[in-house]
Motif scaffolding. Structure first.
Motif, PDB file in Angstrom:
ATOM      1  N   ARG A  39       0.824  -1.221   0.000  1.00 58.91           N
ATOM      2  CA  ARG A  39       0.000   0.000   0.000  1.00 58.91           C
ATOM      3  C   ARG A  39       0.849   1.259   0.000  1.00 58.91           C
ATOM      4  N   PRO A  40       0.309   2.289  -0.585  1.00 57.91           N
ATOM      5  CA  PRO A  40       1.023   3.567  -0.613  1.00 57.91           C
ATOM      6  C   PRO A  40       1.458   4.038   0.770  1.00 57.91           C
ATOM      7  N   SER A  41       0.621   3.841   1.774  1.00 58.97           N
ATOM      8  CA  SER A  41       0.985   4.332   3.104  1.00 58.97           C
ATOM      9  C   SER A  41       2.189   3.583   3.663  1.00 58.97           C
ATOM     10  N   GLN A  42       2.315   2.325   3.307  1.00 57.99           N
ATOM     11  CA  GLN A  42       3.496   1.583   3.753  1.00 57.99           C
ATOM     12  C   GLN A  42       4.751   2.139   3.097  1.00 57.99           C
ATOM     13  N   ILE A  43       4.618   2.425   1.828  1.00 59.16           N
ATOM     14  CA  ILE A  43       5.758   2.989   1.112  1.00 59.16           C
ATOM     15  C   ILE A  43       6.135   4.346   1.687  1.00 59.16           C
ATOM     16  N   ALA A  44       5.117   5.129   2.010  1.00 64.03           N
ATOM     17  CA  ALA A  44       5.377   6.442   2.594  1.00 64.03           C
ATOM     18  C   ALA A  44       6.200   6.317   3.866  1.00 64.03           C
ATOM     19  N   GLU A  45       5.905   5.293   4.657  1.00 64.10           N
ATOM     20  CA  GLU A  45       6.631   5.130   5.913  1.00 64.10           C
ATOM     21  C   GLU A  45       8.087   4.762   5.659  1.00 64.10           C
ATOM     22  N   VAL A  46       8.318   3.907   4.687  1.00 65.11           N
ATOM     23  CA  VAL A  46       9.690   3.541   4.360  1.00 65.11           C
ATOM     24  C   VAL A  46      10.445   4.761   3.824  1.00 65.11           C
TER      25      VAL A  46
END
Lengths: 180, 180
Positions: free
Chosen positions: B86-93
DNA sequence: GGGCATTAGTTGTTTTTCACAATCATTTGG
DNA sequence: CCAAATGATTGTGAAAAACAACTAATGCCC
Protein backbone atom coordinates in the motif's frame (compact mmCIF):
# COMPACT_ATOMS: atom_id res chain seq x y z
CA UNK A 1 14.08 -12.91 -13.84
CA UNK A 2 16.03 -12.27 -10.72
CA UNK A 3 15.75 -14.52 -7.72
CA UNK A 4 14.81 -12.29 -4.89
CA UNK A 5 13.61 -14.66 -2.26
CA UNK A 6 14.61 -15.34 0.34
CA UNK A 7 15.94 -11.91 1.22
CA UNK A 8 19.69 -11.86 1.33
CA UNK A 9 21.14 -12.20 4.77
CA UNK A 10 24.04 -10.08 5.81
CA UNK A 11 27.02 -12.26 6.31
CA UNK A 12 29.22 -11.82 9.34
CA UNK A 13 32.16 -9.55 8.96
CA UNK A 14 35.65 -10.79 9.54
CA UNK A 15 36.77 -7.83 11.56
CA UNK A 16 37.16 -8.06 15.26
CA UNK A 17 34.61 -5.69 16.65
CA UNK A 18 32.90 -4.75 19.80
CA UNK A 19 29.69 -4.07 17.98
CA UNK A 20 27.30 -6.83 18.93
CA UNK A 21 25.85 -8.71 16.03
CA UNK A 22 22.63 -9.83 17.57
CA UNK A 23 20.32 -7.25 16.13
CA UNK A 24 22.07 -6.89 12.87
CA UNK A 25 21.20 -10.08 11.17
CA UNK A 26 17.53 -9.60 11.72
CA UNK A 27 15.70 -8.00 8.87
CA UNK A 28 14.65 -4.41 9.25
CA UNK A 29 10.92 -4.19 9.32
CA UNK A 30 9.15 -0.96 8.48
CA UNK A 31 5.43 -0.84 8.04
CA UNK A 32 5.48 -4.60 7.87
CA UNK A 33 7.98 -4.68 5.04
CA UNK A 34 11.41 -6.22 5.26
CA UNK A 35 13.40 -3.53 3.59
CA UNK A 36 16.38 -5.80 3.37
CA UNK A 37 14.98 -6.85 0.06
CA UNK A 38 16.19 -3.52 -1.23
CA UNK A 39 19.32 -5.54 -1.81
CA UNK A 40 20.94 -4.29 1.33
CA UNK A 41 21.94 -1.56 -0.98
CA UNK A 42 24.65 0.66 0.30
CA UNK A 43 23.21 3.57 -1.58
CA UNK A 44 19.86 3.13 0.09
CA UNK A 45 21.37 3.33 3.54
CA UNK A 46 23.41 6.36 2.61
CA UNK A 47 20.44 8.19 1.21
CA UNK A 48 18.22 7.30 4.11
CA UNK A 49 20.88 8.16 6.63
CA UNK A 50 21.34 11.50 4.96
CA UNK A 51 17.68 12.18 5.26
CA UNK A 52 17.58 11.27 8.93
CA UNK A 53 20.77 13.09 9.79
CA UNK A 54 19.67 16.23 7.99
CA UNK A 55 16.32 16.26 9.69
CA UNK A 56 17.91 15.75 13.04
CA UNK A 57 20.40 18.51 12.40
CA UNK A 58 17.67 20.88 11.25
CA UNK A 59 15.81 20.10 14.41
CA UNK A 60 18.77 20.75 16.65
CA UNK A 61 19.48 24.04 14.93
CA UNK A 62 15.90 25.18 14.65
CA UNK A 63 16.56 28.08 17.00
CA UNK A 64 19.45 29.39 14.90
CA UNK A 65 18.93 31.46 11.81
CA UNK A 66 21.31 29.15 9.98
CA UNK A 67 18.90 26.25 10.09
CA UNK A 68 17.39 24.58 7.07
CA UNK A 69 20.20 25.21 4.66
CA UNK A 70 22.29 22.43 3.22
CA UNK A 71 25.42 24.34 2.44
CA UNK A 72 25.17 27.10 4.98
CA UNK A 73 26.77 25.25 7.83
CA UNK A 74 29.72 24.11 5.77
CA UNK A 75 30.16 27.60 4.39
CA UNK A 76 30.08 29.17 7.82
CA UNK A 77 32.65 26.76 9.21
CA UNK A 78 34.90 27.15 6.22
CA UNK A 79 34.89 30.93 6.44
CA UNK A 80 35.53 30.68 10.14
CA UNK A 81 38.50 28.40 9.58
CA UNK A 82 39.86 30.03 6.47
CA UNK A 83 39.78 33.80 6.63
CA UNK A 84 39.86 35.20 3.13
CA UNK A 85 38.48 32.06 1.49
CA UNK A 86 36.80 32.57 -1.88
CA UNK A 87 33.32 31.69 -2.97
CA UNK A 88 34.63 29.49 -5.78
CA UNK A 89 36.60 27.40 -3.31
CA UNK A 90 33.51 26.92 -1.24
CA UNK A 91 31.56 25.96 -4.32
CA UNK A 92 34.03 23.21 -5.02
CA UNK A 93 33.79 21.79 -1.52
CA UNK A 94 30.00 21.97 -1.62
CA UNK A 95 29.89 20.50 -5.11
CA UNK A 96 27.46 23.20 -6.10
CA UNK A 97 27.59 25.67 -8.91
CA UNK A 98 28.57 29.26 -8.32
CA UNK A 99 25.12 30.76 -8.40
CA UNK A 100 23.95 28.42 -5.67
CA UNK A 101 27.02 29.14 -3.60
CA UNK A 102 26.64 32.85 -4.11
CA UNK A 103 23.14 32.77 -2.78
CA UNK A 104 24.19 30.85 0.29
CA UNK A 105 26.80 33.51 0.90
CA UNK A 106 24.21 36.22 0.34
CA UNK A 107 22.13 34.87 3.15
CA UNK A 108 25.04 34.58 5.53
CA UNK A 109 26.12 38.13 4.72
CA UNK A 110 22.60 39.37 5.18
CA UNK A 111 22.41 37.63 8.54
CA UNK A 112 25.61 39.38 9.53
CA UNK A 113 27.60 36.19 9.99
CA UNK A 114 30.23 36.81 7.35
CA UNK A 115 31.33 39.72 5.21
CA UNK A 116 32.70 40.09 1.71
CA UNK A 117 35.75 41.99 0.62
CA UNK A 118 37.37 42.26 -2.73
CA UNK A 119 40.41 40.03 -2.91
CA UNK A 120 43.42 42.33 -3.10
CA UNK A 121 45.39 40.16 -5.50
CA UNK A 122 42.50 39.50 -7.87
CA UNK A 123 39.84 42.11 -8.18
CA UNK A 124 37.36 39.71 -9.70
CA UNK A 125 37.38 37.52 -6.65
CA UNK A 126 36.10 38.02 -3.16
CA UNK A 127 37.64 37.25 0.16
CA UNK A 128 35.22 36.15 2.84
CA UNK A 129 35.64 36.83 6.51
CA UNK A 130 33.78 35.77 9.59
CA UNK A 131 32.20 38.42 11.77
CA UNK A 132 32.13 38.36 15.51
CA UNK A 133 28.55 37.22 15.42
CA UNK A 134 29.37 34.58 12.85
CA UNK A 135 32.25 33.26 14.87
CA UNK A 136 30.07 32.84 17.91
CA UNK A 137 27.54 31.06 15.74
CA UNK A 138 30.23 28.80 14.29
CA UNK A 139 31.27 27.74 17.77
CA UNK A 140 27.70 27.03 18.69
CA UNK A 141 27.22 25.00 15.53
CA UNK A 142 30.34 23.01 16.24
CA UNK A 143 28.97 22.21 19.64
CA UNK A 144 25.70 21.01 18.20
CA UNK A 145 27.46 18.84 15.65
CA UNK A 146 29.57 17.32 18.36
CA UNK A 147 26.45 16.67 20.40
CA UNK A 148 24.77 14.96 17.51
CA UNK A 149 27.89 12.97 16.90
CA UNK A 150 28.02 11.73 20.45
CA UNK A 151 24.39 10.79 20.58
CA UNK A 152 24.54 9.21 17.23
CA UNK A 153 27.64 7.22 17.88
CA UNK A 154 26.54 5.86 21.22
CA UNK A 155 26.02 2.44 19.71
CA UNK A 156 29.51 2.18 18.31
CA UNK A 157 32.33 1.45 20.67
CA UNK A 158 34.74 4.30 21.02
CA UNK A 159 37.56 2.45 19.36
CA UNK A 160 35.42 1.52 16.37
CA UNK A 161 34.27 5.00 15.57
CA UNK A 162 37.51 6.00 13.99
CA UNK A 163 37.35 2.97 11.77
CA UNK A 164 33.83 3.81 10.71
CA UNK A 165 34.75 7.37 10.01
CA UNK A 166 37.75 6.28 8.04
CA UNK A 167 35.59 4.13 5.85
CA UNK A 168 33.19 6.96 5.25
CA UNK A 169 36.08 9.17 4.38
CA UNK A 170 37.54 6.71 1.93
CA UNK A 171 34.14 6.09 0.45
CA UNK A 172 33.71 9.77 -0.13
CA UNK A 173 37.15 10.26 -1.63
CA UNK A 174 36.82 7.20 -3.80
CA UNK A 175 33.51 8.21 -5.27
CA UNK A 176 34.45 11.79 -5.72
CA UNK A 177 37.57 10.79 -7.56
CA UNK A 178 35.56 8.62 -9.89
CA UNK A 179 33.30 11.49 -10.77
CA UNK A 180 36.47 13.17 -12.03
CA UNK B 1 36.76 30.59 21.58
CA UNK B 2 37.32 27.16 20.21
CA UNK B 3 40.78 25.91 19.45
CA UNK B 4 40.68 24.93 15.85
CA UNK B 5 44.33 24.64 14.98
CA UNK B 6 45.96 22.37 14.31
CA UNK B 7 43.26 20.43 12.46
CA UNK B 8 42.19 17.34 14.30
CA UNK B 9 43.86 14.18 13.16
CA UNK B 10 41.94 10.97 12.84
CA UNK B 11 43.23 8.49 15.33
CA UNK B 12 43.90 4.92 14.35
CA UNK B 13 41.13 2.42 14.85
CA UNK B 14 41.58 -0.63 16.99
CA UNK B 15 39.93 -3.02 14.60
CA UNK B 16 41.90 -5.47 12.60
CA UNK B 17 41.34 -4.45 9.06
CA UNK B 18 42.63 -4.93 5.59
CA UNK B 19 41.97 -1.34 4.76
CA UNK B 20 45.32 0.34 4.44
CA UNK B 21 45.73 3.35 6.64
CA UNK B 22 48.31 5.19 4.65
CA UNK B 23 46.07 7.61 2.84
CA UNK B 24 43.61 8.05 5.60
CA UNK B 25 45.52 10.12 7.99
CA UNK B 26 46.35 12.68 5.42
CA UNK B 27 44.05 15.64 5.36
CA UNK B 28 41.56 15.88 2.55
CA UNK B 29 42.35 18.84 0.42
CA UNK B 30 39.73 20.38 -1.84
CA UNK B 31 40.33 23.65 -3.61
CA UNK B 32 43.29 24.13 -1.35
CA UNK B 33 41.26 23.75 1.82
CA UNK B 34 41.78 21.02 4.37
CA UNK B 35 38.21 20.05 4.92
CA UNK B 36 39.19 18.00 7.91
CA UNK B 37 38.69 21.14 9.85
CA UNK B 38 35.00 20.55 9.43
CA UNK B 39 35.57 18.60 12.61
CA UNK B 40 35.75 15.32 10.73
CA UNK B 41 32.05 15.50 11.23
CA UNK B 42 30.22 12.33 10.56
CA UNK B 43 27.23 14.24 9.31
CA UNK B 44 29.33 16.05 6.77
CA UNK B 45 30.56 12.84 5.24
CA UNK B 46 27.10 11.36 5.17
CA UNK B 47 25.63 14.37 3.45
CA UNK B 48 28.45 14.62 0.97
CA UNK B 49 28.39 10.93 0.28
CA UNK B 50 24.68 11.12 -0.34
CA UNK B 51 25.21 13.86 -2.83
CA UNK B 52 27.91 11.95 -4.68
CA UNK B 53 26.06 8.65 -4.61
CA UNK B 54 22.85 10.23 -5.83
CA UNK B 55 24.58 11.98 -8.69
CA UNK B 56 26.34 8.82 -9.69
CA UNK B 57 23.12 6.85 -9.55
CA UNK B 58 21.29 9.45 -11.59
CA UNK B 59 24.05 9.27 -14.12
CA UNK B 60 23.93 5.50 -14.37
CA UNK B 61 20.20 5.54 -14.78
CA UNK B 62 20.01 8.47 -17.11
CA UNK B 63 18.70 6.28 -19.92
CA UNK B 64 15.82 4.98 -17.83
CA UNK B 65 12.65 6.92 -17.32
CA UNK B 66 12.95 6.28 -13.61
CA UNK B 67 15.96 8.51 -13.27
CA UNK B 68 16.13 11.65 -11.18
CA UNK B 69 13.59 10.69 -8.56
CA UNK B 70 14.57 10.12 -4.98
CA UNK B 71 11.80 7.82 -3.95
CA UNK B 72 10.99 6.26 -7.28
CA UNK B 73 13.59 3.55 -7.17
CA UNK B 74 12.68 2.46 -3.69
CA UNK B 75 9.02 2.46 -4.58
CA UNK B 76 9.56 0.40 -7.69
CA UNK B 77 11.61 -2.20 -5.87
CA UNK B 78 9.15 -2.39 -3.01
CA UNK B 79 6.22 -2.94 -5.32
CA UNK B 80 8.20 -5.54 -7.20
CA UNK B 81 9.02 -7.38 -4.00
CA UNK B 82 5.71 -6.92 -2.24
CA UNK B 83 2.78 -7.38 -4.56
CA UNK B 84 -0.23 -5.64 -3.09
CA UNK B 85 1.79 -3.22 -0.98
CA UNK B 86 0.00 0.00 0.00
CA UNK B 87 1.02 3.57 -0.61
CA UNK B 88 0.99 4.33 3.10
CA UNK B 89 3.50 1.58 3.75
CA UNK B 90 5.76 2.99 1.11
CA UNK B 91 5.38 6.44 2.59
CA UNK B 92 6.63 5.13 5.91
CA UNK B 93 9.69 3.54 4.36
CA UNK B 94 10.43 6.68 2.36
CA UNK B 95 9.79 8.90 5.37
CA UNK B 96 7.66 11.14 3.19
CA UNK B 97 4.10 12.24 3.63
CA UNK B 98 1.29 10.65 1.71
CA UNK B 99 0.86 13.36 -0.89
CA UNK B 100 4.50 13.10 -1.88
CA UNK B 101 4.29 9.34 -2.03
CA UNK B 102 1.12 9.48 -4.04
CA UNK B 103 2.77 11.64 -6.63
CA UNK B 104 5.69 9.27 -6.98
CA UNK B 105 3.20 6.47 -7.53
CA UNK B 106 1.36 8.60 -10.06
CA UNK B 107 4.45 8.86 -12.15
CA UNK B 108 5.23 5.18 -11.98
CA UNK B 109 1.66 4.34 -12.93
CA UNK B 110 1.76 6.81 -15.77
CA UNK B 111 5.00 5.27 -17.01
CA UNK B 112 3.32 1.90 -16.97
CA UNK B 113 5.64 0.37 -14.40
CA UNK B 114 3.08 -0.35 -11.71
CA UNK B 115 -0.68 -0.38 -11.45
CA UNK B 116 -3.16 0.44 -8.72
CA UNK B 117 -6.04 -1.66 -7.53
CA UNK B 118 -8.43 -1.11 -4.71
CA UNK B 119 -7.44 -3.25 -1.77
CA UNK B 120 -10.14 -5.89 -1.40
CA UNK B 121 -10.13 -5.89 2.39
CA UNK B 122 -10.13 -2.11 2.75
CA UNK B 123 -11.80 -0.07 0.08
CA UNK B 124 -10.06 3.10 1.15
CA UNK B 125 -6.67 1.65 0.46
CA UNK B 126 -4.91 0.65 -2.69
CA UNK B 127 -2.92 -2.39 -3.56
CA UNK B 128 -0.01 -1.79 -5.87
CA UNK B 129 1.28 -4.31 -8.35
CA UNK B 130 4.23 -4.41 -10.68
CA UNK B 131 3.63 -4.65 -14.40
CA UNK B 132 5.68 -6.71 -16.75
CA UNK B 133 7.46 -3.60 -17.90
CA UNK B 134 8.02 -2.52 -14.34
CA UNK B 135 9.42 -5.86 -13.35
CA UNK B 136 11.94 -5.75 -16.16
CA UNK B 137 12.87 -2.26 -15.09
CA UNK B 138 13.25 -3.36 -11.49
CA UNK B 139 15.68 -6.07 -12.51
CA UNK B 140 17.64 -3.60 -14.56
CA UNK B 141 17.75 -1.18 -11.66
CA UNK B 142 18.94 -3.90 -9.33
CA UNK B 143 21.73 -4.65 -11.75
CA UNK B 144 22.77 -1.02 -11.85
CA UNK B 145 22.75 -0.76 -8.08
CA UNK B 146 24.86 -3.87 -7.82
CA UNK B 147 27.26 -2.42 -10.36
CA UNK B 148 27.58 0.80 -8.45
CA UNK B 149 28.07 -1.16 -5.28
CA UNK B 150 30.90 -3.19 -6.74
CA UNK B 151 32.66 -0.21 -8.19
CA UNK B 152 32.16 1.79 -5.10
CA UNK B 153 33.31 -0.90 -2.75
CA UNK B 154 36.43 -1.77 -4.64
CA UNK B 155 38.55 -0.11 -2.01
CA UNK B 156 37.14 -2.14 0.84
CA UNK B 157 38.18 -5.73 1.21
CA UNK B 158 35.37 -8.16 0.62
CA UNK B 159 35.27 -9.32 4.20
CA UNK B 160 35.07 -5.79 5.51
CA UNK B 161 32.13 -4.71 3.46
CA UNK B 162 29.65 -6.55 5.58
CA UNK B 163 31.01 -4.84 8.62
CA UNK B 164 30.72 -1.44 7.00
CA UNK B 165 27.21 -2.16 5.85
CA UNK B 166 26.28 -3.37 9.31
CA UNK B 167 27.45 -0.12 10.79
CA UNK B 168 25.46 1.88 8.29
CA UNK B 169 22.46 -0.22 9.08
CA UNK B 170 22.80 0.26 12.80
CA UNK B 171 23.39 3.93 12.31
CA UNK B 172 20.22 4.21 10.35
CA UNK B 173 18.15 2.22 12.80
CA UNK B 174 19.59 4.05 15.75
CA UNK B 175 18.85 7.48 14.37
CA UNK B 176 15.46 6.56 13.08
CA UNK B 177 14.51 5.20 16.46
CA UNK B 178 15.58 8.42 18.13
CA UNK B 179 13.37 10.44 15.84
CA UNK B 180 10.53 8.35 17.29
C1' DG C 1 49.71 47.00 -26.15
C1' DG C 2 45.35 45.03 -28.57
C1' DG C 3 42.41 41.36 -28.88
C1' DC C 4 40.46 37.11 -27.19
C1' DA C 5 39.65 33.36 -24.31
C1' DT C 6 39.19 32.31 -19.39
C1' DT C 7 37.81 32.94 -14.74
C1' DA C 8 34.94 35.06 -10.78
C1' DG C 9 30.75 36.32 -9.52
C1' DT C 10 25.81 37.99 -10.20
C1' DT C 11 21.14 38.01 -11.99
C1' DG C 12 17.21 35.94 -13.92
C1' DT C 13 14.24 32.11 -15.23
C1' DT C 14 12.35 27.73 -15.21
C1' DT C 15 11.54 23.36 -13.25
C1' DT C 16 11.29 20.41 -9.54
C1' DT C 17 10.64 19.26 -4.87
C1' DC C 18 8.38 19.54 -0.25
C1' DA C 19 5.51 20.48 3.20
C1' DC C 20 1.03 21.88 4.70
C1' DA C 21 -4.00 22.40 4.57
C1' DA C 22 -8.30 20.88 3.01
C1' DT C 23 -11.22 17.48 1.11
C1' DC C 24 -13.57 12.93 0.20
C1' DA C 25 -14.42 8.15 1.14
C1' DT C 26 -14.15 4.22 4.07
C1' DT C 27 -13.60 1.91 8.24
C1' DT C 28 -13.81 1.36 13.22
C1' DG C 29 -15.56 1.89 17.76
C1' DG C 30 -18.73 3.25 20.93
C1' DC D 1 -25.85 5.01 13.79
C1' DC D 2 -22.82 8.74 14.77
C1' DA D 3 -18.06 10.29 15.64
C1' DA D 4 -13.30 9.69 15.23
C1' DA D 5 -9.60 7.83 12.71
C1' DT D 6 -7.44 6.21 8.49
C1' DG D 7 -6.14 6.08 3.29
C1' DA D 8 -5.63 8.72 -0.38
C1' DT D 9 -6.14 12.97 -3.56
C1' DT D 10 -6.00 17.82 -4.79
C1' DG D 11 -4.37 22.40 -4.34
C1' DT D 12 -1.11 25.81 -3.01
C1' DG D 13 2.89 28.24 -1.69
C1' DA D 14 7.69 28.23 -0.50
C1' DA D 15 12.30 26.54 -1.04
C1' DA D 16 15.86 24.43 -3.85
C1' DA D 17 18.47 23.15 -8.15
C1' DA D 18 19.81 23.56 -12.87
C1' DC D 19 20.83 26.60 -16.84
C1' DA D 20 21.62 30.48 -19.49
C1' DA D 21 23.02 35.13 -19.91
C1' DC D 22 25.62 38.95 -18.35
C1' DT D 23 29.48 42.04 -16.22
C1' DA D 24 34.02 42.60 -14.82
C1' DA D 25 38.80 41.46 -14.27
C1' DT D 26 42.74 38.62 -15.52
C1' DG D 27 45.98 36.12 -18.52
C1' DC D 28 47.75 34.87 -22.81
C1' DC D 29 49.67 35.37 -27.25
C1' DC D 30 50.65 37.65 -31.22
Amino acid sequence: MTDRYPPRRFQRGSMATTVPDDQDDQPITLAGLHIDVLDGAFSWYIRSLDSVVSRDLDHRMAHLDIAKGKGKITTLLLVDDYPGVRPSQIAEVLMRDRPATGRIIDRLVQAGDIRRETAPEDQRAQALFITEKGHALADEVRGIIREQENEFFDFIAEEDRAQFMRMLKRAYLNMRKKLE
